[in-house]
Design a protein around this motif. Structure first.
Motif, PDB file in Angstrom:
ATOM      1  N   ASP A 201       0.812  -1.216   0.000  1.00  0.00           N
ATOM      2  CA  ASP A 201       0.000   0.000   0.000  1.00  0.00           C
ATOM      3  C   ASP A 201       0.850   1.273   0.000  1.00  0.00           C
ATOM      4  O   ASP A 201       0.328   2.383   0.140  1.00  0.00           O
ATOM      5  N   GLY A 202       2.188   1.121  -0.136  1.00  0.00           N
ATOM      6  CA  GLY A 202       3.066   2.288  -0.234  1.00  0.00           C
ATOM      7  C   GLY A 202       3.414   2.917   1.094  1.00  0.00           C
ATOM      8  O   GLY A 202       3.868   4.072   1.131  1.00  0.00           O
ATOM      9  N   THR A 203       3.247   2.192   2.186  1.00  0.00           N
ATOM     10  CA  THR A 203       3.612   2.716   3.505  1.00  0.00           C
ATOM     11  C   THR A 203       4.781   1.921   4.077  1.00  0.00           C
ATOM     12  O   THR A 203       5.124   0.839   3.589  1.00  0.00           O
ATOM     13  N   LEU A 204       5.374   2.466   5.115  1.00  0.00           N
ATOM     14  CA  LEU A 204       6.511   1.820   5.753  1.00  0.00           C
ATOM     15  C   LEU A 204       6.055   0.553   6.465  1.00  0.00           C
ATOM     16  O   LEU A 204       5.063   0.557   7.197  1.00  0.00           O
ATOM     17  N   ASP A 205       6.753  -0.527   6.236  1.00  0.00           N
ATOM     18  CA  ASP A 205       6.390  -1.818   6.822  1.00  0.00           C
ATOM     19  C   ASP A 205       6.706  -1.792   8.321  1.00  0.00           C
ATOM     20  O   ASP A 205       7.877  -1.722   8.722  1.00  0.00           O
TER      21      ASP A 205
END
Length: 382
Positions: A201-205
């Protein structure tokens, strides 16, 4: 040059350490913190503490050396040779300490010498001073010629799904005798970092644990090269725009979006520095010597206003390149090679009153943002 017999020695170390403590008060003020700012003021605090530790070591060193040199006519700070010697002594401190009796033995020998000879044990006192100095050098984090990078913040740019990190490092410029701190916001498009840190989703894991600060660049494949880069590209003679452009060129998968340089100094102290006759003349009229100083610093910044996308073809390819903005409408910004800059001055309340009473405050401070310190409080934009 200042020697152990000079009266101003204690005053110099006292005033410069007081100035750094005042600057730390200014930087740590929660009212100056912006939660969304990737470069919070307090990010500079560890470097100020390193410089303060170096000053304490140099003060201890005067107890067993013949002289100590500062750049009286320019920065007002210790000359670069002192920085190099401190770094050398840090690397040899353990072996030298082993050859010096411990403190208790030296105290006993000093007391015995006084009783037997009715004189001051200068040689033993020098040995004690050297032990205190070497213990401080080996125990503290000092301001080295280059303070290697640390990654202090990690995130993801949601627009291009690149991870980015904030990296800080320090350098002491040997020519200008100025301590400097660099702060860079860098995006990383390398497949390894993207796959490791960015979710679908394009966020930091959040499952990737990053124990900040991380020594060096976060990308382990580039960390050693990045250390070498900052060692070669942190001199004051290089403009921030040049450093950012070199970084952009040398690392195809690193994209410097913002680079800030914090330049500490010059420092002015009445009766010691000679870098501005007008300022030192007024400061000499301040009643308390411990308040007769003025500390300045400059914050320079360059940022990318656009990115030229990478081009890939059958026979050649061109990596993405940043377009750095330089404020050409401002001659000083153009000379500095920056998008923007700020000049600051920190001064004790009594010294500010003396400068103001002289009628020359406006001419002295010019376009500086002035901060007046009284006790543990700093009042800005007076």
């Amino acid at each position: 040059m200042i020697t152990p017999s000079d009266g101003p020695v204690a005053q110099y170390f006292s005033t410069v350490k007081t100035a750094l403590s005042g600057l730390e008060v200014y930087l740590s003020d929660p009212d100056r913190a912006d939660p969304g700012n990737p470069f919070p003021p307090a990010i500079l605090t560890p470097f100020l503490r390193r410089f303060s530790a170096s000053l304490q070591c140099w003060e201890n060193r005067i107890g067993f050396t013949e002289h100590f040199r500062i750049s009286r006519a320019e920065s007002g700070f210790p000359v670069f040779q002192n920085v190099l010697e401190l770094e050398k002594d840090r690397n040899t401190a353990e072996g030298r300490l082993a050859a010096i009796p411990d403190a208790q033995v030296l105290r006993t020998e000093m007391a015995d010498f006084i009783l037997r000879h009715r004189a001051f044990p200068e040689a033993l006192q020098a040995r004690m001073a050297e032990r205190i100095y070497l213990e401080a050098v080996s125990a503290g984090e000092i301001f080295s010629p280059v303070v290697l990078p640390e990654t202090v913040h990690v995130g993801v740019n949601p627009k291009n799904r690149r991870p980015y990190y904030v990296v800080v490092w320090g350098a002491f410029d040997g020519t200008q005798t100025l301590p400097m701190v660099y702060i860079a916001l860098i995006e990383d498009s390398s497949d390894t970092l993207v796959n490791m840190l960015v979710r679908d989703d394009g966020t930091l894991d959040p499952s990737v644990q990053i124990p900040l600060p991380v020594g060096g660049l976060l990308n382990p494949q580039l960390a050693a090269r990045f250390d070498d880069f900052v060692t070669r590209n942190s001199g004051y003679a290089l403009t921030p725009a040049t450093i950012a452009a070199n970084l952009d060129t040398d690392f195809p998968t690193l994209h410097p979006k913002q680079l800030r340089r914090f330049v500490l100094g010059p420092f002015y102290s009445a009766g010691i520095t000679e870098n501005n006759d007008r300022i030192t003349g007024i400061l000499s009229k301040v009643r308390k010597p411990e308040d007769a100083w003025l500390l300045t610093w400059t914050q320079q910044e360059v940022f990318s206003r656009a990115e030229q996308p990478a081009e890939r073809g059958f026979f050649s390819s061109t990596p993405a390149r940043q377009e750095f903005y330089i404020d050409t409408a401002n001659l000083e910004a153009t000379r500095m090679g920056v998008s923007a800059y700020e000049k600051h001055a920190l001064v004790p309340h009594e010294a500010y009153q003396a400068l103001y009473a002289s009628g020359e405050a406006a001419a002295i401070f010019g376009d500086y943002k002035v901060h007046v310190i009284s006790g543990n409080q700093v009042i800005s934009e007076v």
